[in-house]
Motif scaffolding. Structure first.
Motif, PDB file in Angstrom:
ATOM      1  N   SER A  43       0.845  -1.204   0.000  1.00 27.64           N
ATOM      2  CA  SER A  43       0.000   0.000   0.000  1.00 27.64           C
ATOM      3  C   SER A  43       0.879   1.251   0.000  1.00 27.64           C
ATOM      4  CB  SER A  43      -0.920   0.003   1.221  1.00 27.64           C
ATOM      5  OG  SER A  43      -1.714  -1.155   1.286  1.00 27.64           O
ATOM      6  N   TRP A  45       0.852   4.093  -1.844  1.00 29.78           N
ATOM      7  CA  TRP A  45       0.149   5.377  -1.899  1.00 29.78           C
ATOM      8  C   TRP A  45      -0.511   5.698  -0.563  1.00 29.78           C
ATOM      9  CZ3 TRP A  45       0.159   9.405  -5.083  1.00 29.78           C
ATOM     10  CH2 TRP A  45       0.619   9.236  -6.390  1.00 29.78           C
ATOM     11  N   PHE A 122       3.579   9.980  -8.540  1.00 28.31           N
ATOM     12  CA  PHE A 122       3.650   9.407  -9.876  1.00 28.31           C
ATOM     13  C   PHE A 122       5.093   9.100 -10.279  1.00 28.31           C
ATOM     14  CE2 PHE A 122      -0.597  11.154 -11.716  1.00 28.31           C
ATOM     15  CZ  PHE A 122      -1.263  10.117 -11.071  1.00 28.31           C
ATOM     16  N   GLY A 126       4.545   5.397  -8.893  1.00 22.01           N
ATOM     17  CA  GLY A 126       3.963   4.886 -10.134  1.00 22.01           C
ATOM     18  C   GLY A 126       2.555   5.401 -10.327  1.00 22.01           C
ATOM     19  N   THR A 127       2.102   5.325 -11.564  1.00 24.62           N
ATOM     20  CA  THR A 127       0.771   5.818 -11.894  1.00 24.62           C
ATOM     21  C   THR A 127      -0.290   4.828 -11.439  1.00 24.62           C
ATOM     22  OG1 THR A 127       1.672   6.904 -13.852  1.00 24.62           O
ATOM     23  CG2 THR A 127      -0.709   6.628 -13.760  1.00 24.62           C
ATOM     24  N   ASP A 128      -1.265   5.343 -10.702  1.00 24.00           N
ATOM     25  CA  ASP A 128      -2.385   4.515 -10.245  1.00 24.00           C
ATOM     26  C   ASP A 128      -3.610   5.415 -10.133  1.00 24.00           C
ATOM     27  OD1 ASP A 128      -4.154   2.755  -9.167  1.00 24.00           O
ATOM     28  OD2 ASP A 128      -2.948   2.211  -7.423  1.00 24.00           O
ATOM     29  N   ASN A 130      -6.526   4.650  -9.703  1.00 18.60           N
ATOM     30  CA  ASN A 130      -7.518   4.164  -8.738  1.00 18.60           C
ATOM     31  C   ASN A 130      -7.412   4.865  -7.386  1.00 18.60           C
ATOM     32  OD1 ASN A 130      -8.558   2.238 -10.558  1.00 18.60           O
ATOM     33  ND2 ASN A 130      -6.928   0.792 -10.034  1.00 18.60           N
ATOM     34  N   VAL A 131      -6.251   5.452  -7.098  1.00 20.56           N
ATOM     35  CA  VAL A 131      -6.090   6.112  -5.794  1.00 20.56           C
ATOM     36  C   VAL A 131      -6.481   7.588  -5.843  1.00 20.56           C
ATOM     37  CG1 VAL A 131      -4.227   4.545  -5.160  1.00 20.56           C
ATOM     38  CG2 VAL A 131      -3.682   6.743  -6.215  1.00 20.56           C
TER      39      VAL A 131
END
Length: 248
Positions: A43, A45, A122, A126-128, A130-131
């Protein structure tokens, strides 16, 4: 009221509103140190968000205490309250003009921190996408949760001429905000200094084996509502006190 805000901005040192930006940079730098040493790899983020909130709980109230003190002291120092009260405006509008200046400073802080938070995340996490909903919800909740603290700090700064006392209260409450949780019978949960931690939609849990995990909270919306209610009450009491008391 907006005319008063424009007048205040013209007579105040413009650099004072760089303080939220500087505080935001410090918060991001300190929070970002946790990215490379993330104890909860599944987890990243969420862990980053909790770290940002923890650092913010110290630096943001202190910076707002300084800004509230500066906004009020610009009148206390040169004894211009009587001159302001001669304007064809109600005292309540003068009070709300000062409050709006503090809210503007708060928005400057959180918008800059949120943009920097997402940008750094980012790059290093990393790109997510969903968060994004979680991040947006967390930042909106924090903005609301800090309203009672800002209103209380402004109330003290407007009423008390010697700004050493309001500043001391602001710094003390920021540094020791987490200790309010140790109050008995869950009293600490209802002290508005703890709301910024309670409104987050996630929280860190440590089990008996010292294993850490992040879970979704179910009662965060309750504290968002409490922040709005208590913030409105403090604003109302501060406004009534300000309008009924002669400040010299």
């Amino acid at each position: 009221m907006w005319t008063l805000i424009q007048i205040d901005f013209k007579k105040m040192n413009k650099y004072v509103f760089l303080l939220p930006l500087i505080s935001g940079v410090v918060v991001l730098l300190l929070a970002s140190l946790s990215i490379g040493k993330n104890p909860i790899d599944e987890s990243p983020w969420e862990s980053y968000l909790l770290q940002m909130s923890t650092v913010c709980s110290i630096f943001f109230p202190i910076s707002m205490a300084l800004i509230c003190s500066y906004i009020a002291n610009s009148e206390h120092r040169y004894n211009t309250w009587k001159q302001i009260f001669t304007f064809p405006l109600r005292k309540s509008k003068i009070y709300f003009a000062k409050l709006m200046e503090c809210i503007i400073a708060e928005l400057i802080f959180f918008i800059s921190v949120m943009i920097g938070f997402i940008f750094i995340g980012f790059i290093f996490i990393g790109t997510d996408v969903n968060v994004m909903n979680l991040i947006l919800k967390a930042f909106v909740s924090l903005v609301i949760a800090y309203i009672p603290i800002i209103a209380f700090q402004l109330w003290l700064s407007l009423i008390i001429k010697n700004q050493a006392f309001p500043l001391s209260i602001g710094i003390f409450s920021a540094i020791f905000s987490y200790t309010f949780y140790v109050f008995p019978f869950e009293v600490g949960r209802f002290l508005f200094w703890t709301f910024p931690t309670s409104v987050l939609p996630i929280q860190l849990v440590i089990d008996e084996a010292q294993n850490m995990s992040i879970i979704q909270t179910e009662n965060s919306s309750i504290y968002v509502g409490l922040s709005l209610v208590i913030g409105a009450l403090i604003i109302l009491m501060g406004m009534l006190h300000f309008t009924k008391r002669d400040i010299v």
